[in-house]
Design an enzyme around this catalytic site. Structure first.
Site, PDB file in Angstrom:
ATOM      1  N   ASP A  86      -5.757  -1.766   2.398  1.00 50.01           N
ATOM      2  CA  ASP A  86      -5.678  -2.013   0.972  1.00 50.01           C
ATOM      3  C   ASP A  86      -6.835  -2.406   0.288  1.00 50.01           C
ATOM      4  O   ASP A  86      -7.494  -1.794  -0.644  1.00 50.01           O
ATOM      5  CB  ASP A  86      -4.758  -3.009   0.345  1.00 50.01           C
TER       6      ASP A  86
ATOM      7  N   ARG B 109       5.657   1.106  -1.712  1.00 56.42           N
ATOM      8  CA  ARG B 109       5.555   2.104  -2.885  1.00 56.42           C
ATOM      9  C   ARG B 109       5.311   3.344  -2.390  1.00 56.42           C
ATOM     10  O   ARG B 109       4.614   3.620  -1.189  1.00 56.42           O
ATOM     11  CB  ARG B 109       4.502   1.662  -3.872  1.00 56.42           C
TER      12      ARG B 109
ATOM     13  N   SER C 222      -1.418  -2.773   5.113  1.00 60.86           N
ATOM     14  CA  SER C 222      -2.516  -3.801   4.800  1.00 60.86           C
ATOM     15  C   SER C 222      -2.176  -5.114   5.746  1.00 60.86           C
ATOM     16  O   SER C 222      -1.685  -5.926   5.410  1.00 60.86           O
ATOM     17  CB  SER C 222      -2.301  -4.186   3.273  1.00 60.86           C
TER      18      SER C 222
HETATM   19  C1  GLC Z   1      -3.767  -9.774   4.909  1.00 60.76           C
HETATM   20  C2  GLC Z   1      -3.821  -8.637   5.999  1.00 60.76           C
HETATM   21  C3  GLC Z   1      -5.025  -7.649   5.424  1.00 60.76           C
HETATM   22  C4  GLC Z   1      -4.714  -7.465   3.860  1.00 60.76           C
HETATM   23  C5  GLC Z   1      -4.428  -8.719   3.098  1.00 60.76           C
HETATM   24  C6  GLC Z   1      -4.338  -8.465   1.585  1.00 60.76           C
HETATM   25  O1  GLC Z   1      -4.755 -10.769   5.290  1.00 60.76           O
HETATM   26  O2  GLC Z   1      -3.952  -9.055   7.239  1.00 60.76           O
HETATM   27  O3  GLC Z   1      -5.135  -6.587   6.164  1.00 60.76           O
HETATM   28  O4  GLC Z   1      -5.752  -6.458   3.505  1.00 60.76           O
HETATM   29  O5  GLC Z   1      -3.542  -9.479   3.637  1.00 60.76           O
HETATM   30  O6  GLC Z   1      -3.402  -7.459   1.538  1.00 60.76           O
END
Ligand code: GLC
Length: 454
Positions: free
Chosen positions: A196, A78, A142
């Site tokens: 995130d 996004r 993320s």
């Molecule tokens: C995975 C990623 C992490 C993220 C999570 C939720 O565990 O390694 O960085 O925060 O997914 O999206």
């Protein structure tokens, strides 16, 4: 008289329910192992919890500014424009969403970052944003990133099905800035790199000073919390503030009892040997776990006895999604008609009511284990910050599993209540959307204001 196959099925299901059950004592045990790994991770010692410094502290709620935000963390990307008004309020004035084709998730890193730059370009065209004008971009990425500053950090390892080559070990901000240059988007500068979970915590904290834990329960699972810098022994240089947010990467926690089914699921995944908790808790894996358990029952001749060669129909990964599981669990009709339709549509299998009930019970045990382990992980972080639960804590939670899965949020709340009794009233779990857009913009604004102060 009950036919023998159905009593054998019942015995198997009871055995599975015991195998998947997580008692309050199991959770207490999990909490103390979590604390050991948190301690080791903060000291850079061997640990399944990476405990990654974010180089920002929480927002005061007074930061202001306009930011472009980019959110990459799963199969959608996004781009947003966000305004922070400095009084705890935020506004999203434009947003575009793009599906990330598998060829980029699992191809070369350069192609992935060129695709990201192309999406920013398409966003600028769609929303009449001049990409040559200077603009600060907050990047939510993320995945586990080893940050060395608020806008620098290297990818440690991909998770959630991404495998793009040439990215692990590289600075994500540089890779994006190079791709922006290749696409001639000269005005856009990365102002912050964030996870995130950090965005989720920040987003809630902008208007709620008691929020100190951000949790994602969606495709993946993870959390961040506010840590005292004096406890982050691995920080190389003195911290600019007293506290810092730590991205725990709790999905990789591995001090848990694994069933044979968990081992199978791990072996079939693109990242075997990693992300044990994520594989037991998050939306990307729960459906697959149900399929693997179903296969065992089918191969033991306990299910779908009227369909010849039925195991070949369930052989392929991916046939059961978390959304299906939630639907299956919510079916309260006496003959479980929704479950019947699902089995027919997705697998071409006719079923008896007892087959459908068995499937419903499997979904129930897999999702209940997930929610209880998720609650255990939350409890571990809360008691790390506040062992006696003296202070109120808002836990900001985002992710489709928490938001949409039948009964998931309730099981988490019940588990916390069972652990803490009345003291659980100090905890409020608040669904908090868009940490990866608005929250990331807040991270960029906090970073800018601490640069000004320095
Ligand atoms: C995975 C990623 C992490 C993220 C999570 C939720 O565990 O390694 O960085 O925060 O997914 O999206």
């Amino acid at each position: 008289m009950v036919p023998s196959s159905s009593s054998a099925l019942e015995r198997f299901l009871v055995h599975l329910e015991a195998l998947f059950s997580i008692s309050i004592n199991d959770i207490r045990d999990m909490i103390s192992r979590f604390h050991e790994d948190m301690q080791n991770g903060l000291a850079d010692k061997d640990s399944s919890l990476k405990m990654l410094p974010s180089f920002v502290d929480v927002t005061t709620g007074r930061e202001q500014g306009k930011f472009m935000a980019l959110d990459l963390g799963g199969s959608n990307l996004r781009v947003l424009l966000v305004t922070l008004n400095g009084k705890g309020a935020t506004e999203v004035s434009a947003v575009s969403k793009f599906a990330v084709p598998e060829q980029y998730m699992q191809g070369s890193g350069t192609a992935l970052f060129d695709f990201i730059a192309e999406c920013i370009h398409a966003f600028a065209l769609e929303h009449h944003v001049d990409p040559r004008k200077p603009r600060n971009l907050a990047l939510t990425f993320s995945f586990p990133v080893n940050q060395t500053a608020v806008k620098a950090g290297t990818l440690i390892v991909w998770t959630k099905g991404f495998t793009a080559t040439g990215v692990a070990g590289k600075d994500i901000v540089r890779l994006l800035e190079e791709a922006l240059k290749r696409r001639q988007l000269y005005g856009i500068h990365v102002a912050a790199l964030t996870n995130d979970t950090v965005g989720t915590l920040m987003n809630r904290r902008y208007s709620d000073p008691s929020c100190d834990l951000g949790v994602i329960m969606g495709t993946g699972t993870n959390a961040c919390y506010r840590e005292v810098c004096g406890r982050i022994h691995k920080l190389k240089s003195p911290a600019p503030h007293d506290h810092m947010i730590i991205n725990m990467e709790w999905g990789n926690f591995d001090k848990l009892y694994q069933t044979g089914y968990d081992q199978n699921l791990d072996a079939l995944s693109v990242n075997p040997g990693a992300m044990f908790l994520e594989k037991m808790v998050s939306g990307m894996y729960l459906g697959e776990m149900v399929r693997i358990v179903l296969m065992d029952l089918i191969q033991s001749d306990l299910l779908f006895l009227d369909t010849p060669d039925v195991s070949s129909l369930f052989e392929k990964s991916g046939g059961v999604s978390t959304a299906h599981m939630s639907e299956i669990q919510s079916d309260q009709a006496p003959h479980l008609d929704k479950v019947d339709t699902f089995l027919k549509k997705s697998f071409g299998v006719g079923s008896r009511v007892q087959d459908r009930r068995a499937l419903q019970r499997i979904c129930q045990m897999v999702s209940t284990r997930a929610a209880r382990l998720g609650a255990g992980a939350m409890a571990a972080v809360i008691t790390w910050m506040d062992p006696q639960l003296i202070h109120p804590h808002t836990i900001a939670v985002d992710g489709s599993l928490y938001e949409k899965y039948t009964g998931f949020a309730v099981t988490i709340a019940d588990t916390l209540k069972a652990l803490y009794g009345e003291k659980a009233d100090a905890l409020s779990l608040v669904q908090t959307q868009d940490g990866s857009g608005v929250g990331a913009a807040i991270v960029a604004a906090v970073a800018a204001s601490s640069r000004r102060q320095a």
